[in-house]
Design a protein around this motif. Structure first.
Motif, mmCIF file in Angstrom:
data_model
loop_
_atom_site.group_PDB
_atom_site.id
_atom_site.type_symbol
_atom_site.label_atom_id
_atom_site.label_comp_id
_atom_site.label_asym_id
_atom_site.label_seq_id
_atom_site.Cartn_x
_atom_site.Cartn_y
_atom_site.Cartn_z
ATOM 1 N N GLY B 119 25.904 -15.979 12.486
ATOM 2 C CA GLY B 119 26.155 -14.904 13.434
ATOM 3 C C GLY B 119 25.097 -13.821 13.313
ATOM 4 O O GLY B 119 24.539 -13.351 14.314
ATOM 5 N N GLY B 120 24.811 -13.428 12.072
ATOM 6 C CA GLY B 120 23.808 -12.395 11.837
ATOM 7 C C GLY B 120 22.447 -12.829 12.361
ATOM 8 O O GLY B 120 21.725 -12.050 12.983
ATOM 9 N N TYR B 121 22.104 -14.097 12.146
ATOM 10 C CA TYR B 121 20.795 -14.549 12.582
ATOM 11 C C TYR B 121 20.698 -14.612 14.095
ATOM 12 O O TYR B 121 19.670 -14.248 14.676
ATOM 13 C CB TYR B 121 20.457 -15.917 11.969
ATOM 14 C CG TYR B 121 18.992 -16.240 12.114
ATOM 15 C CD1 TYR B 121 18.075 -15.648 11.254
ATOM 16 C CD2 TYR B 121 18.517 -17.078 13.103
ATOM 17 C CE1 TYR B 121 16.724 -15.892 11.383
ATOM 18 C CE2 TYR B 121 17.166 -17.327 13.233
ATOM 19 C CZ TYR B 121 16.268 -16.738 12.372
ATOM 20 O OH TYR B 121 14.939 -16.975 12.505
ATOM 21 N N ALA B 122 21.793 -15.062 14.740
ATOM 22 C CA ALA B 122 21.788 -15.115 16.200
ATOM 23 C C ALA B 122 21.555 -13.720 16.777
ATOM 24 O O ALA B 122 20.760 -13.524 17.702
ATOM 25 C CB ALA B 122 23.107 -15.692 16.703
ATOM 26 N N LEU B 123 22.236 -12.752 16.169
ATOM 27 C CA LEU B 123 22.076 -11.373 16.611
ATOM 28 C C LEU B 123 20.639 -10.897 16.399
ATOM 29 O O LEU B 123 20.045 -10.231 17.248
ATOM 30 C CB LEU B 123 23.041 -10.516 15.800
ATOM 31 C CG LEU B 123 23.449 -9.211 16.404
ATOM 32 C CD1 LEU B 123 24.241 -9.455 17.664
ATOM 33 C CD2 LEU B 123 24.298 -8.447 15.407
ATOM 34 N N VAL B 148 26.133 -5.519 11.563
ATOM 35 C CA VAL B 148 27.148 -6.078 12.456
ATOM 36 C C VAL B 148 27.746 -7.345 11.854
ATOM 37 O O VAL B 148 28.936 -7.616 12.017
ATOM 38 C CB VAL B 148 26.543 -6.343 13.851
ATOM 39 C CG1 VAL B 148 27.566 -7.004 14.756
ATOM 40 C CG2 VAL B 148 26.081 -5.044 14.475
ATOM 41 N N SER B 149 26.948 -8.103 11.101
ATOM 42 C CA SER B 149 27.467 -9.351 10.533
ATOM 43 C C SER B 149 28.629 -9.080 9.585
ATOM 44 O O SER B 149 29.562 -9.873 9.491
ATOM 45 C CB SER B 149 26.361 -10.111 9.815
ATOM 46 O OG SER B 149 26.098 -9.551 8.558
ATOM 47 N N GLY B 180 37.485 -0.739 10.076
ATOM 48 C CA GLY B 180 37.077 0.585 9.618
ATOM 49 C C GLY B 180 36.304 0.521 8.308
ATOM 50 O O GLY B 180 35.185 1.021 8.207
ATOM 51 N N VAL B 181 36.907 -0.145 7.325
ATOM 52 C CA VAL B 181 36.249 -0.230 6.016
ATOM 53 C C VAL B 181 34.927 -0.958 6.138
ATOM 54 O O VAL B 181 33.902 -0.532 5.600
ATOM 55 C CB VAL B 181 37.165 -0.947 5.001
ATOM 56 C CG1 VAL B 181 36.407 -1.239 3.730
ATOM 57 C CG2 VAL B 181 38.388 -0.111 4.729
ATOM 58 N N HIS B 182 34.934 -2.058 6.904
ATOM 59 C CA HIS B 182 33.719 -2.868 6.943
ATOM 60 C C HIS B 182 32.609 -2.261 7.777
ATOM 61 O O HIS B 182 31.452 -2.637 7.617
ATOM 62 C CB HIS B 182 34.046 -4.290 7.381
ATOM 63 C CG HIS B 182 34.694 -5.055 6.276
ATOM 64 N ND1 HIS B 182 36.049 -5.055 6.064
ATOM 65 C CD2 HIS B 182 34.168 -5.783 5.274
ATOM 66 C CE1 HIS B 182 36.317 -5.767 5.009
ATOM 67 N NE2 HIS B 182 35.202 -6.218 4.503
ATOM 68 N N THR B 183 32.969 -1.316 8.669
ATOM 69 C CA THR B 183 31.892 -0.618 9.366
ATOM 70 C C THR B 183 31.097 0.215 8.369
ATOM 71 O O THR B 183 29.868 0.221 8.379
ATOM 72 C CB THR B 183 32.465 0.277 10.473
ATOM 73 O OG1 THR B 183 33.319 -0.524 11.284
ATOM 74 C CG2 THR B 183 31.379 0.862 11.329
ATOM 75 N N LEU B 184 31.826 0.885 7.470
ATOM 76 C CA LEU B 184 31.148 1.666 6.427
ATOM 77 C C LEU B 184 30.271 0.775 5.555
ATOM 78 O O LEU B 184 29.106 1.062 5.307
ATOM 79 C CB LEU B 184 32.183 2.365 5.550
ATOM 80 C CG LEU B 184 32.763 3.658 6.091
ATOM 81 C CD1 LEU B 184 33.791 4.210 5.123
ATOM 82 C CD2 LEU B 184 31.641 4.663 6.288
ATOM 83 N N VAL B 185 30.877 -0.341 5.081
ATOM 84 C CA VAL B 185 30.115 -1.258 4.237
ATOM 85 C C VAL B 185 28.922 -1.809 5.016
ATOM 86 O O VAL B 185 27.822 -1.951 4.484
ATOM 87 C CB VAL B 185 31.014 -2.406 3.741
ATOM 88 C CG1 VAL B 185 30.210 -3.414 2.938
ATOM 89 C CG2 VAL B 185 32.149 -1.868 2.902
ATOM 90 N N GLY B 190 23.348 -2.871 6.240
ATOM 91 C CA GLY B 190 22.251 -2.835 7.192
ATOM 92 C C GLY B 190 21.042 -2.099 6.649
ATOM 93 O O GLY B 190 19.916 -2.602 6.717
ATOM 94 N N VAL B 191 21.287 -0.916 6.077
ATOM 95 C CA VAL B 191 20.161 -0.119 5.570
ATOM 96 C C VAL B 191 19.422 -0.878 4.473
ATOM 97 O O VAL B 191 18.186 -0.992 4.486
ATOM 98 C CB VAL B 191 20.667 1.243 5.038
ATOM 99 C CG1 VAL B 191 19.557 1.970 4.306
ATOM 100 C CG2 VAL B 191 21.191 2.086 6.186
ATOM 101 N N ILE B 192 20.178 -1.451 3.527
ATOM 102 C CA ILE B 192 19.515 -2.150 2.419
ATOM 103 C C ILE B 192 18.803 -3.398 2.913
ATOM 104 O O ILE B 192 17.672 -3.689 2.499
ATOM 105 C CB ILE B 192 20.533 -2.516 1.320
ATOM 106 C CG1 ILE B 192 21.093 -1.228 0.741
ATOM 107 C CG2 ILE B 192 19.872 -3.338 0.230
ATOM 108 C CD1 ILE B 192 21.682 -1.363 -0.600
#
Lengths: 217, 231
Positions: B119-123, B148-149, B180-185, B190-192
């Motif tokens: 999914g992440g790669y498709a995105l 997003v993944s 909610g939790v996973h948006t934060l994570v 994403g940044v890393i």
């Protein structure tokens, strides 16, 4: 074990007894097994929250209004996760990892997966220690990230770690080639299971299956 | 976080295991096509890398921290199928150390390996289509895709929970809590991931699978003689 109905308390008692007797039989100290179960702790928090969150009929326990369904759910997850984890830990603490891998291969898990898993286990410690050394390096430079925009150094460590791992993989591949690797891994020390071994191996799962069936009746 | 035994009912777990097994065999086939006999050592070492990188904790907010899932990162660095394969192997090994239940292995593989890597790669590929063909757009795309993944992975868990959850919870609140939790994570992931991909792009751009199209061919240059030279 997972398929057992949650109302059958006695069945879980027998399962636990089975695991404890196996543990004693294998001379694994019970205390170390219990200590290793600490890995479950994050789930306990969720489990404790369940009776408060679930819907349905509610009962009052020492002044707290709890959901019956939530209590059952919490019990169900707690007991199954704990017994499952204990069983796996028993396997991990009695059987060398090479034997587990060899067993997986015998059980028709694709050999590529087994070989990759073998490499991963062999090098996990090397890579993890490399990462630990980087961490010591970061900390000795006073790195103590508090907010997300300070993670640049962490990311450079991760990137460097990837390059080092990948290059190590290439070197390992060359080393394997020069030792005559032709695409398949040599057989690990072959051990054939005798009929008595099979019988012994099936004894405990059979008992567990019988308990599960009895619990449904 | 890995799903333990007994969290999702037996039928759903078995179904997920069948799907996961099919996915794994496709992944094995796809990676052996382009890695050939390098497959075992390279995938093994990458799996060890994913395993180590999952121990990296980063600060999320107000004293809490999350750790990297690494699925999207692995997919962008070594390719979607190889990435999925490596994370799958990591999950299998972790299951033998009781991190995630053996019966829940199929569920975990679907959530954390296939959803994040494929999914992440498709995105990532989709984002690269709209962004200009530049290095920085790879960094941006990998960051967004990785973030997003993680949320996708939590959504997949929610689907499994809806199908075979062993507890009757208000589905809405489960969804809200998970996402909610996973948006934060995901922001941290994403940044890393973006910064990590950026670093590898800078040092060894040839190692980034997702940026192969940017690679320039090596060319021979006429020999340059230095003025004095060594005597």
């Amino acid at each position: 074990m997972v398929a057992t109905p949650r109302e059958a308390f006695w069945a879980y008692g027998v399962y636990a007894g089975l695991i404890v007797s196996l543990t004693l039989n294998a001379r694994v100290p019970l205390r170390s097994l219990i200590r290793r179960l600490a890995i479950e702790t994050p789930f306990l928090i969720f489990v404790v929250a369940l009776p408060f969150l679930a819907r349905g009929e509610r009962i009052d326990v020492v002044g707290l209004s709890l959901s019956v369904e939530g209590l059952w759910g919490a019990w169900n997850i707690l007991v199954k996760a704990t017994l499952g984890a204990a069983t796996v830990m028993l396997l991990a603490s009695t059987t060398p990892i090479t034997s587990i891998l060899y067993g997986l291969q015998k059980l028709r898990v694709p050999s590529v997966i087994v070989a990759i898993a073998g490499f991963m286990i062999r090098y996990a410690d090397v890579i993890a220690s490399e990462m630990r050394r980087m961490k010591v390096g970061r900390q000795s430079r006073g790195y103590e990230p508090r907010v997300l925009w300070q993670v640049r150094a962490l990311a450079s460590s991760a990137g460097t770690l990837f390059i080092r791992s990948y290059e190590r993989g290439e070197r390992v591949h060359l080393a394997m080639m020069s030792r005559g690797y032709s695409g398949t891994m040599p057989e690990l020390a072959a051990v054939e299971a005798s009929p008595t071994d099979w019988l012994r191996a099936f004894l405990v799962p059979a008992v567990a299956a019988v308990i599960c069936v009895l619990a449904w009746l | 976080m890995h799903i333990p035994d007994g969290f999702i009912n037996a039928g759903t777990s078995a179904g997920a295991a069948v799907i996961a097994a099919g996915g794994v065999s496709v992944a094995v086939k796809k990676t052996s096509d382009y890695m050939e006999d390098k497959q075992v050592p390279l995938a093994g070492l990458t799996a060890a890398f994913v395993f180590a990188v999952q121990m990296l904790n980063f600060p999320v907010a107000a004293g809490t921290s999350g750790h990297l899932l690494g699925g999207a990162l692995a997919a962008i660095l070594v390719g979607p199928w190889a990435g999925a394969l490596c994370v799958t192997v990591v999950l299998i090994v972790q299951a033998f150390f009781a991190d995630g239940g053996i019966t829940a292995l199929g569920l975990n593989i679907l959530d954390m390996s296939f959803i994040t890597a494929l999914g992440g790669y498709a995105l990532f590929v989709g984002l690269r289509r709209v962004l200009p063909k530049q290095r920085w757009s790879i960094v941006i795309a990998s960051g967004i895709a990785a973030g997003v993944s993680v949320v996708l992975s939590s959504l997949a868990f929610f689907v499994q929970f809806t199908v075979g959850g062993n507890v009757d919870l208000r589905l809405g609140s489960v969804l809200a809590a998970m996402v909610g939790v996973h948006t934060l994570v995901g922001v941290g992931e994403g940044v890393i991931t973006a910064a990590t991909v950026g670093l590898v792009l800078g040092v060894r751009p040839d190692l980034v699978y997702g940026a192969r199209d940017l690679a320039t061919r090596l060319e021979l240059k006429p020999q340059v003689r230095t003025a004095g030279g060594l005597s």
